[in-house]
Write an enzyme that holds these catalytic residues in place. Structure first.
Site, mmCIF file in Angstrom:
data_model
loop_
_atom_site.group_PDB
_atom_site.id
_atom_site.type_symbol
_atom_site.label_atom_id
_atom_site.label_comp_id
_atom_site.label_asym_id
_atom_site.label_seq_id
_atom_site.Cartn_x
_atom_site.Cartn_y
_atom_site.Cartn_z
ATOM 1 N N LYS A 196 29.340 41.605 14.593
ATOM 2 C CA LYS A 196 30.919 41.757 13.923
ATOM 3 C C LYS A 196 31.389 43.021 14.616
ATOM 4 O O LYS A 196 32.822 43.013 14.902
ATOM 5 C CB LYS A 196 31.101 41.367 12.295
ATOM 6 C CG LYS A 196 32.374 41.693 12.055
ATOM 7 C CD LYS A 196 32.946 41.113 10.667
ATOM 8 C CE LYS A 196 32.041 41.780 9.523
ATOM 9 N NZ LYS A 196 32.741 41.070 8.436
ATOM 10 N N ARG A 205 43.184 36.463 73.507
ATOM 11 C CA ARG A 205 43.474 35.124 73.416
ATOM 12 C C ARG A 205 43.867 34.616 74.852
ATOM 13 O O ARG A 205 44.038 34.972 75.905
ATOM 14 C CB ARG A 205 44.744 35.171 72.608
ATOM 15 C CG ARG A 205 46.004 35.887 73.244
ATOM 16 C CD ARG A 205 47.307 36.094 72.448
ATOM 17 N NE ARG A 205 48.466 36.767 72.898
ATOM 18 C CZ ARG A 205 49.288 37.463 72.457
ATOM 19 N NH1 ARG A 205 48.909 38.016 70.932
ATOM 20 N NH2 ARG A 205 50.148 38.137 72.962
ATOM 21 N N ALA A 228 48.915 40.141 68.654
ATOM 22 C CA ALA A 228 48.845 39.001 67.551
ATOM 23 C C ALA A 228 47.913 37.993 67.885
ATOM 24 O O ALA A 228 47.684 37.560 69.029
ATOM 25 C CB ALA A 228 50.244 38.503 67.241
ATOM 26 N N ARG A 255 31.093 34.840 9.241
ATOM 27 C CA ARG A 255 32.279 33.961 8.984
ATOM 28 C C ARG A 255 32.795 33.931 10.699
ATOM 29 O O ARG A 255 33.763 33.252 10.886
ATOM 30 C CB ARG A 255 33.357 34.552 8.055
ATOM 31 C CG ARG A 255 32.951 34.493 6.601
ATOM 32 C CD ARG A 255 33.695 35.489 5.827
ATOM 33 N NE ARG A 255 33.211 36.564 5.850
ATOM 34 C CZ ARG A 255 33.268 37.512 4.844
ATOM 35 N NH1 ARG A 255 34.297 37.313 4.055
ATOM 36 N NH2 ARG A 255 32.930 38.628 4.999
#
Ligand code: UD1
Ligand code: CA
Length: 455
Positions: free
Chosen positions: A16, A435, A418, A9
């Protein structure tokens, strides 16, 4: 334990009894409940999916170690109990239970055994009030005695009003059980040997069968997906009630989902829409949620986790996580750590009082104490082939938008500018900036605006 049914079912490829309810398979719940009866031996009757069931049971470390018996053809619950006869051996009492879990409480089993022994019954069964007795057999009783179980088809009008149904938690005198079982036929709609037909045989012999009322939250068994959902509801409310009794505040138990086996210390507050799953353990005085999912995660005392997801993580004492953080397996946050919004951490340890407040990814990293990881920092741990480690020392300050290209180390007290892409180790106390020099063009805006007007 009867665990050989096909579970037709449910329409599932999983046996099950291995379907989970509150995070644990049905059979796990059965084995937890059965401890209340202090069994000297546990026999599990298995059928389709037997290997999966054996493997699952082995992983739960049940004592005494269960013995498995194969029922090669599923000819009914009576047939399944008969298949276990040799494995059961010469014990005096046999307690039968459905592997798909009729949710009785441990105290119901203790009451069952007490009544069974006191009344010298040949069999005793736990019964329960059903919300929808529908297709279940009705319990016809006289006082404590079971007189019959009437199937809805043969029940009279008055009997159809009976809401008491029978579970399959049944204790038998072993000798009587195995004398009666071979006499049970298959003359029924399903052409199966029904275990409950034993009652009639025992009653005909003048034996006593007791019906002991238990509490199953209005439901018996889990034969369909809808049945599983109802069982989930019943167990969830029991689990939540037990935590509240133990001093945990649940702001809205109806939207708090706590797996069986999760531990929570007193004075912790769990806010709505929170899922505490697997082997999660939470300390005292924490605040968890709203909208948080913790899976296999340990949270120390006084920590807070809000609108976040953690799996396989450890969160230290007084740490604070979220909103909107994701902690993946292997994350270890020491005491007092702050992990803020839109942060993902994986396989990394973050030292005491360090902050990772915003928009960062930290993976395969070891971060010291009192460090600050600026917004949008990324440990670039994957080169397309392998994962590499990042080490950040105590008191380091990682500038916003730093890319830490691993393997790389930032020494104690080191600082990064940063926007830097850090590819070389930064010595203790040093600043590393990577940077282009800033170019400033004076009067630029005024010039551009007038050019624009002129065109
Ligand atoms: C069964 C009982 C019913 C009781 C209900 C409580 C029977 C015939 N019916 O109904 O009286 O009210 O439980 O939940 O006993 N199994 C086997 N081998 C088989 C058949 C079943 O091991 O050949 C196992 C199943 O895996 C399951 C358990 O026995 O765990 C019960 O079988 P199921 O088909 O679910 O019975 P129910 O219809 O729920
Ligand atoms: Ca069932």
């Amino acid at each position: 334990m009867l665990a050989a049914g096909k579970g037709k079912r449910l329409r599932s490829s999983t046996p099950k009894v291995l379907h989970p309810v509150c995070g644990r398979p049905l059979l796990w719940h059965v084995l937890q409940t059965v401890r209340a009866a202090r069994p000297t031996k546990i026999v599990i009757v298995v059928g389709p999916g037997a290997d999966d069931v054996r493997e699952a049971v082995a992983s739960w470390g049940i004592t005494p170690a269960p013995i498995f018996v194969e029922q090669t053809e599923q000819l009914g619950t009576g047939h399944a109990v008969l298949a276990a006869e040799r494995a059961v051996g010469r014990v005096t009492e046999v307690l039968v239970a459905n592997g798909d879990f009729d949710p009785v409480r441990p105290e119901d089993l203790r009451a069952l055994l007490r009544t069974h022994r006191r009344t010298k019954s040949a069999a005793s069964v736990v019964t329960a009030e059903m919300d929808e007795p529908g297709g279940y057999g009705r319990v016809i009783r006289e006082g404590d005695r079971l007189v019959a179980i009437h199937e809805p088809a043969d029940a009279s009008g008055a009997e159809l009003g009976i809401r008491e149904g029978a579970t399959n938690w049944i204790v038998f005198r072993r000798a009587d059980l195995y004398r009666a079982l071979p006499l049970v036929g298959r003359e029924n709609r399903q052409r199966e040997h029904y275990l409950k037909d034993v009652y009639e045989i025992l009653l005909d012999r003048g034996e006593r069968v007791s019906a002991v009322r238990g509490e199953t939250g209005g439901t018996i068994g889990a034969n369909s997906r809808a049945g599983l959902a109802t069982l989930e509801e019943v167990l969830r409310s029991r689990i939540n009630a037990a935590h509240m009794d133990a001093g945990v505040t649940l702001l809205d138990p109806a939207t708090t989902y706590i797996d069986a086996g999760v531990k929570i210390g007193p004075d912790t507050v769990v806010l709505p829409l929170t899922f505490l799953e697997g082997d999660t353990v939470i300390g005292r005085g924490c605040r968890i949620g709203p909208s948080t999912r913790l899976l296999d995660t340990r949270v120390a005392d006084a920590a807070q986790v809000t609108f976040s997801v953690a799996e396989g993580a450890r969160i230290g004492r007084g740490a604070d996580v979220g909103p909107f953080a994701r902690l993946r397996p292997g994350t270890v946050l020491a005491a007092g750590v702050h992990v803020g919004s839109y942060v993902e951490i994986k396989a990394s340890s973050i030292g005491r009082d360090t902050k990772v407040p915003h928009l960062s990814y930290v993976g395969d990293a070891t971060v010291g104490r009192r460090a600050n990881i600026g917004a949008a920092t990324v440990t670039v741990n994957y080169d397309g082939y392998d994962k590499h480690p990042t080490v950040i020392g105590d008191d380091a300050r990682i500038g916003s938008d730093t890319m830490l290209v691993a393997p790389v180390k930032v020494g104690k007290g080191g600082v990064t500018g940063a926007g830097s892409v850090i590819t070389k180790d930064v010595p203790a106390g040093a600043l590393a900036v990577e940077r282009g020099e800033q170019r400033t063009v004076k009067g630029y805006r005024r010039r551009r605006d007038s050019e624009h007007r002129g065109s």
